[in-house]
Write a protein that holds these residues in place. Structure first.
Motif, short mmCIF file in Angstrom:
data_model
loop_
_atom_site.label_atom_id
_atom_site.label_comp_id
_atom_site.label_asym_id
_atom_site.label_seq_id
_atom_site.Cartn_x
_atom_site.Cartn_y
_atom_site.Cartn_z
N VAL A 100 106.75 118.59 40.45
CA VAL A 100 107.54 118.41 41.66
C VAL A 100 109.00 118.20 41.27
O VAL A 100 109.31 117.30 40.48
CB VAL A 100 107.04 117.21 42.49
N VAL A 101 109.88 119.04 41.80
CA VAL A 101 111.31 118.93 41.55
C VAL A 101 111.96 118.28 42.77
O VAL A 101 111.81 118.78 43.89
CB VAL A 101 111.93 120.31 41.27
N PHE A 102 112.69 117.19 42.54
CA PHE A 102 113.34 116.44 43.62
C PHE A 102 114.82 116.80 43.67
O PHE A 102 115.50 116.81 42.64
CB PHE A 102 113.15 114.94 43.40
N LEU A 103 115.32 117.04 44.88
CA LEU A 103 116.71 117.45 45.09
C LEU A 103 117.42 116.41 45.97
O LEU A 103 117.07 116.23 47.14
CB LEU A 103 116.76 118.82 45.75
N HIS A 104 118.40 115.74 45.39
CA HIS A 104 119.10 114.65 46.07
C HIS A 104 120.04 115.16 47.16
O HIS A 104 120.31 116.36 47.28
CB HIS A 104 119.90 113.85 45.04
N GLY A 105 120.59 114.23 47.92
CA GLY A 105 121.51 114.57 48.99
C GLY A 105 122.97 114.58 48.55
O GLY A 105 123.30 114.34 47.38
N LEU A 106 123.84 114.84 49.49
CA LEU A 106 125.28 114.92 49.25
C LEU A 106 125.82 113.58 48.75
O LEU A 106 125.54 112.53 49.33
CB LEU A 106 125.99 115.31 50.54
N GLY A 107 126.59 113.63 47.66
CA GLY A 107 127.22 112.42 47.14
C GLY A 107 126.31 111.59 46.27
O GLY A 107 126.74 110.58 45.72
N ALA A 108 125.05 112.01 46.12
CA ALA A 108 124.09 111.25 45.33
C ALA A 108 123.90 111.93 43.98
O ALA A 108 124.63 112.84 43.60
CB ALA A 108 122.77 111.11 46.07
N THR A 109 122.91 111.45 43.22
CA THR A 109 122.63 111.99 41.89
C THR A 109 121.12 112.00 41.68
O THR A 109 120.36 111.56 42.54
CB THR A 109 123.26 111.10 40.79
N SER A 110 120.71 112.45 40.50
CA SER A 110 119.28 112.47 40.18
C SER A 110 118.70 111.07 40.09
O SER A 110 117.49 110.89 40.21
CB SER A 110 119.05 113.21 38.86
N TYR A 111 119.54 110.08 39.85
CA TYR A 111 119.05 108.70 39.71
C TYR A 111 119.39 107.86 40.93
O TYR A 111 119.38 106.63 40.87
CB TYR A 111 119.62 108.05 38.44
#
Length: 288
Positions: free
Chosen positions: A49-60
């Protein structure tokens, strides 16, 4: 500023509680991994499962709690910060949607190579939800995608003001870092995602859903940034569109809180494995 910090602190507190409750279920699957290239998919969970963050955020940040909780259930999970300028690596999702889509495509290829899997599933929130739809349609890799779970995607566009507000609230470096990045380098993604923005036009020109991919779109009736809320949905055959409140009518969760909401997490895991979907106890999420 204090109000924004209190909002974020409250959401994170809810997330910590939710993750503890979500991962405390007695029947956890063994294995799984969180950004672990040695993780190998299991028979029960054959697709990373690949997770895609929102605007202004990061992988963490943003979907990191959900990712860890899904990994604890036996999935191989991966995430990477996309759309960041080199000068501001702690602020993701600002670069043009098409550029970020290319980054995401490359990352998916990396995950497939590392794990030996034939397909991945995508879970995205906000801009990440939009990207989960956009990448699958535009990057020529639909055959590599098993399922898309998009949380509150601005599928049919939103307002620049709303996206900027979200970036300010989610930025890892705080409001000052996000604000400086916007002032210095701008936010092409914001222009792409406004109503009738170029990326929105590309996504909505012709069918969004691709053959062979299973789609679920989840949003809240109280989402205050993607409005009207039904514009998140993909009204095409075979796509499951659901409000959080269809299952949990008393959950007041808003746009940011949807990334941290226990009810959303359960809806996501049910969407990833509908053959083993389970009923769950509803909790009250964070408004806003």
């Amino acid at each position: 500023m204090r109000t924004r910090l209190r909002t974020k602190a409250a959401v994170l507190a809810v997330a910590a509680f939710a993750m503890a409750a979500f991962t405390a279920a007695p029947a956890q699957a063994a294995g799984g991994g969180n950004n672990d290239p040695s993780c190998r998919p299991s028979a029960a969970h054959p697709r990373p499962v690949v997770f895609l963050h929102g605007l202004g955020a990061t992988s963490y940040e943003d979907l990191n709690f959900l990712q860890s909780a899904v990994a604890a259930k036996g999935y191989c999970t991966f995430s990477s910060t996309y759309g960041a300028y080199p000068e501001f690596p702690v602020v993701g999702g600002l670069r043009p949607i098409a550029d970020s889509a290319g980054e995401i495509k490359q990352f998916i290829g990396q995950v497939l190579t590392e794990t030996g899997a034939s397909q991945v599933d995508l879970v995205g929130h906000s801009e990440g939800g939009f990207q989960s739809l956009y990448v699958t349609k535009t990057q020529g890799i639909a055959d590599d995608i098993g399922a898309v779970v998009a949380i509150a995607p601005p599928t049919h566009g939103t307002t620049f003001a709303g996206l900027t507000k979200l970036a300010y609230l989610l930025g890892q470096g705080g409001r000052d870092a996000v604000g400086k990045a916007l002032q210095t380098l701008g936010c092409p993604a914001c222009d792409d995602l406004i109503t009738d923005g170029s990326a929105v036009q590309t996504l909505t020109s012709g069918p969004i859903a691709q053959a062979g991919v299973r789609y679920t779109v989840i949003t809240s009736r109280f989402d205050e940034l993607v409005t009207p809320t039904h514009t998140a949905f993909v009204r095409e055959p075979g796509v499951v569109n659901e409000y959080v409140q269809d299952t949990c009518p008393f959950d007041p969760v808003g746009h940011i809180g949807e990334a941290y909401d226990l009810n959303v997490w359960n809806l996501v895991t049910n969407a990833l494995d509908p053959a083993h979907a389970t009923k769950f106890f509803c909790t009250a999420g964070s408004p806003g």
